[in-house]
Write an enzyme that holds these catalytic residues in place. Structure first.
Site, mmCIF file in Angstrom:
data_model
loop_
_atom_site.group_PDB
_atom_site.id
_atom_site.type_symbol
_atom_site.label_atom_id
_atom_site.label_comp_id
_atom_site.label_asym_id
_atom_site.label_seq_id
_atom_site.Cartn_x
_atom_site.Cartn_y
_atom_site.Cartn_z
ATOM 1 N N LYS A 121 0.818 -1.229 0.000
ATOM 2 C CA LYS A 121 0.000 0.000 0.000
ATOM 3 C C LYS A 121 0.843 1.266 0.000
ATOM 4 O O LYS A 121 0.315 2.369 -0.096
ATOM 5 C CB LYS A 121 -0.903 0.014 1.248
ATOM 6 C CG LYS A 121 -1.978 -1.059 1.218
ATOM 7 C CD LYS A 121 -2.781 -1.104 2.495
ATOM 8 C CE LYS A 121 -2.196 -2.018 3.525
ATOM 9 N NZ LYS A 121 -2.231 -3.439 3.265
ATOM 10 N N VAL A 151 -6.441 -2.580 -1.719
ATOM 11 C CA VAL A 151 -7.644 -2.279 -0.932
ATOM 12 C C VAL A 151 -8.692 -3.332 -1.251
ATOM 13 O O VAL A 151 -8.981 -3.578 -2.424
ATOM 14 C CB VAL A 151 -8.259 -0.895 -1.286
ATOM 15 C CG1 VAL A 151 -9.340 -0.530 -0.279
ATOM 16 C CG2 VAL A 151 -7.217 0.180 -1.348
ATOM 17 N N GLY A 206 -4.640 -15.512 12.318
ATOM 18 C CA GLY A 206 -3.912 -14.842 11.226
ATOM 19 C C GLY A 206 -4.689 -13.700 10.608
ATOM 20 O O GLY A 206 -4.337 -13.220 9.528
ATOM 21 N N ASP A 220 -3.373 1.314 8.886
ATOM 22 C CA ASP A 220 -3.646 0.519 7.683
ATOM 23 C C ASP A 220 -4.892 1.069 6.965
ATOM 24 O O ASP A 220 -4.919 1.190 5.735
ATOM 25 C CB ASP A 220 -3.845 -0.944 8.125
ATOM 26 C CG ASP A 220 -4.223 -1.852 6.986
ATOM 27 O OD1 ASP A 220 -3.382 -2.032 6.098
ATOM 28 O OD2 ASP A 220 -5.360 -2.368 6.989
ATOM 29 N N LYS A 224 -5.463 2.789 3.126
ATOM 30 C CA LYS A 224 -6.479 2.329 2.164
ATOM 31 C C LYS A 224 -7.407 3.484 1.767
ATOM 32 O O LYS A 224 -7.788 3.611 0.598
ATOM 33 C CB LYS A 224 -7.272 1.171 2.765
ATOM 34 C CG LYS A 224 -6.434 -0.102 2.882
ATOM 35 C CD LYS A 224 -7.168 -1.177 3.634
ATOM 36 C CE LYS A 224 -6.383 -2.482 3.607
ATOM 37 N NZ LYS A 224 -6.913 -3.474 4.546
HETATM 38 N N1 LIG Z 1 -1.117 -11.203 4.516
HETATM 39 C C1 LIG Z 1 -2.266 -10.796 3.980
HETATM 40 O O1 LIG Z 1 -3.317 -11.452 4.112
HETATM 41 C C2 LIG Z 1 -2.336 -9.520 3.155
HETATM 42 C C3 LIG Z 1 -3.563 -9.103 2.623
HETATM 43 C C4 LIG Z 1 -3.592 -7.959 1.809
HETATM 44 C C5 LIG Z 1 -2.439 -7.237 1.561
HETATM 45 N N2 LIG Z 1 -1.262 -7.646 2.142
HETATM 46 C C6 LIG Z 1 -0.070 -6.861 1.836
HETATM 47 O O2 LIG Z 1 0.814 -7.685 1.084
HETATM 48 C C7 LIG Z 1 2.164 -7.354 1.379
HETATM 49 C C8 LIG Z 1 2.898 -8.600 1.839
HETATM 50 O O3 LIG Z 1 2.279 -9.106 3.017
HETATM 51 P P1 LIG Z 1 2.753 -10.501 3.673
HETATM 52 O O4 LIG Z 1 1.722 -10.828 4.688
HETATM 53 O O5 LIG Z 1 3.071 -11.473 2.602
HETATM 54 O O6 LIG Z 1 4.108 -10.040 4.394
HETATM 55 P P2 LIG Z 1 5.318 -10.998 4.865
HETATM 56 O O7 LIG Z 1 4.832 -12.383 5.068
HETATM 57 O O8 LIG Z 1 5.965 -10.266 5.991
HETATM 58 O O9 LIG Z 1 6.313 -11.006 3.607
HETATM 59 C C9 LIG Z 1 6.972 -9.857 3.171
HETATM 60 C C10 LIG Z 1 8.054 -10.260 2.188
HETATM 61 O O10 LIG Z 1 8.654 -9.063 1.691
HETATM 62 C C11 LIG Z 1 10.072 -9.268 1.653
HETATM 63 N N3 LIG Z 1 10.792 -7.991 1.641
HETATM 64 C C12 LIG Z 1 10.883 -7.050 2.603
HETATM 65 N N4 LIG Z 1 11.673 -6.036 2.200
HETATM 66 C C13 LIG Z 1 12.083 -6.352 0.953
HETATM 67 C C14 LIG Z 1 12.939 -5.717 0.012
HETATM 68 N N5 LIG Z 1 13.488 -4.542 0.265
HETATM 69 N N6 LIG Z 1 13.163 -6.327 -1.193
HETATM 70 C C15 LIG Z 1 12.593 -7.536 -1.474
HETATM 71 N N7 LIG Z 1 11.778 -8.190 -0.605
HETATM 72 C C16 LIG Z 1 11.530 -7.601 0.585
HETATM 73 C C17 LIG Z 1 10.332 -10.061 2.916
HETATM 74 O O11 LIG Z 1 11.621 -10.625 2.854
HETATM 75 P P3 LIG Z 1 12.152 -11.658 3.980
HETATM 76 O O12 LIG Z 1 11.456 -12.952 3.706
HETATM 77 O O13 LIG Z 1 13.615 -11.699 3.682
HETATM 78 O O14 LIG Z 1 11.812 -11.037 5.303
HETATM 79 C C18 LIG Z 1 9.195 -11.078 2.824
HETATM 80 O O15 LIG Z 1 9.544 -12.150 1.975
HETATM 81 C C19 LIG Z 1 2.096 -6.260 2.463
HETATM 82 O O16 LIG Z 1 2.220 -4.996 1.847
HETATM 83 C C20 LIG Z 1 0.720 -6.435 3.067
HETATM 84 O O17 LIG Z 1 0.195 -5.240 3.614
HETATM 85 C C21 LIG Z 1 -1.188 -8.768 2.912
#
Ligand SMILES: NC(=O)c1ccc[n+]([C@@H]2O[C@H](COP(=O)([O-])OP(=O)(O)OC[C@H]3O[C@@H](n4cnc5c(N)ncnc54)[C@H](OP(=O)(O)O)[C@@H]3O)[C@@H](O)[C@H]2O)c1
Length: 361
Positions: A121, A151, A206, A220, A224
């Site tokens: 976001k 969003v 989760g 957050d 959005k």
């Molecule tokens: N989880 C959900 O249900 C959900 C729903 C809607 C939107 N989102 C959005 O989707 C995005 C990811 O969420 P997530 O839950 O998957 O987060 P996550 O599990 O914490 O994964 C984040 C990933 O980003 C990587 N990362 C961080 N900095 C980086 C960089 N500079 N270059 C390359 N990779 C980098 C991390 O690397 P490492 O593995 O090395 O730490 C990790 O693999 C977020 O913006 C979140 O707000 C998530």
């Protein structure tokens, strides 16, 4: 193939966490079903990067298991140099990180003609200048910016708002339940059970971020709301959104190791808010609201509101998002869009929808 033909798009996935992994799983599922997909050429996380061979699942597993210590500097440098080669016009970067540093690159990539598809976001939902740079770069190069996952996890919110604006409609206001975790919490909270217990259950399932304060602070939802408002054509600054955090000071200042114990600070104030709402026949909902204020300045706020039980934003269950759009066209009754708007699977599906929209254009 003539030498001048544009090569087929290749894809670079940034982020191998919850959403990145769900993206790869869905990618493989669609490939098995015979969908024509661009080549997933490389993936990267904050530790390193690697080129994918034919076995994407194996590449994902390798990337997830990298230990920062084991990633020798040369290997990291080689991996990231490989990424630079992919950052050329017509290719697609998928941002499945929450990284500000990555979001800060979106406009530059678009300016090079690279398409960007994002769940992060911090592109359109952070500083206005960054959002404006993204819009400018898109206009100048024609590269696409797929942000449906930012969003409502792909609910048809942004595309509906943009279609209304493109059709000459004027958006007067947008209001919505924009956080799946807060929707779940206020759907479950009945004024009897402890709110802190609801938060613990949501964490375990989760539904919240690992540190639930990120949800409870309203930040957050602010991001959005900024994304929706800017899609409606409003040049809304971050600081113009008034955010009412749910965090009592004892909880906001707690060390990460003390958060669980400090959650009880939520119980008394929220029980009182619930009782006050019940007395008035209302329900508590955590709402983001922006009035575009045609001719009268705009107003934007995020916080807990007591809404009449028949209010359009009181429907829905669980982690459902609900958004009401008021416009010239929808003056008497708002257009309401509701549905599951949280979770890695729907988010990954929204990312792939945007990728396919680009490659089939
Ligand atoms: N989880 C959900 O249900 C959900 C729903 C809607 C939107 N989102 C959005 O989707 C995005 C990811 O969420 P997530 O839950 O998957 O987060 P996550 O599990 O914490 O994964 C984040 C990933 O980003 C990587 N990362 C961080 N900095 C980086 C960089 N500079 N270059 C390359 N990779 C980098 C991390 O690397 P490492 O593995 O090395 O730490 C990790 O693999 C977020 O913006 C979140 O707000 C998530």
């Amino acid at each position: 193939v003539p030498a001048t033909a544009t090569p087929p798009a290749q894809l670079l996935l940034l982020g191998t966490g919850t959403v990145g992994s769900a993206f790869v799983a869905r990618w493989q599922q669609l490939a098995r079903q015979g969908w024509r997909l661009p080549r997933l050429a490389a993936l990267a996380n904050s530790r390193s990067a690697l080129a994918c061979g034919d076995d994407i699942a194996e590449a994902l597993q390798t990337a997830r298991q990298w230990s920062p210590v084991a990633c020798r500097e040369e290997a990291v440098a080689a991996g990231f140099a490989g990424l630079n080669e992919l950052l050329q016009a017509n290719n697609i970067v998928v941002d499945a990180t929450a990284s500000d540093a990555v979001a800060a690159c979106h406009a530059d990539w678009l300016a090079r003609g690279v398409h960007v598809v994002t769940a992060n976001k911090l592109g359109n939902g952070a500083d206005l200048l960054r959002a404006q740079a993204i819009a400018r770069a898109r206009r100048e190069t024609g590269a696409c910016y797929g942000d449906a996952a930012t969003v409502g996890a792909g609910l048809p919110l942004l595309r509906t708002i943009r279609a209304l604006v493109a059709g000459g409609d004027r958006i007067h206001a947008i209001e919505g339940v924009l956080s799946g975790s807060l929707a779940w919490l206020f759907d479950r909270f009945d004024g009897e059970r402890r709110f802190s217990g609801c938060v613990r259950t949501a964490c375990a399932a989760g539904y919240t971020e690992p540190d639930p304060r990120l949800d409870l602070s309203g930040e957050d939802v602010r991001r959005k709301l900024l994304i929706l408002a800017r899609a409606a054509g409003l040049a809304l600054e971050t600081h113009e959104v008034q955010v009412e955090s749910l965090l009592p000071s004892a909880l906001s200042v707690a060390d990460i190791t003390e958060v669980d114990a400090a959650l009880i600070a939520l119980d008394a104030p929220l029980r009182q808010r619930y009782r006050n709402a019940l007395r008035d026949g209302a329900r508590l909902r955590f709402i983001g609201h922006v009035e575009t204020g045609i001719g009268a300045g705009h107003r934007a706020s995020v916080g807990l509101r007591a809404l009449p039980a028949d209010h359009p934003l009181c429907g829905g269950r669980g982690t459902d998002n609900r958004v009401a759009i008021h416009s010239d066209r929808y003056r008497t009754q708002p257009l309401v869009i509701q549905g599951p708007g949280a979770g890695a699977e729907v988010t990954a599906a929204a990312l792939i929808d945007d990728v396919l929209r680009i490659t089939s254009a």
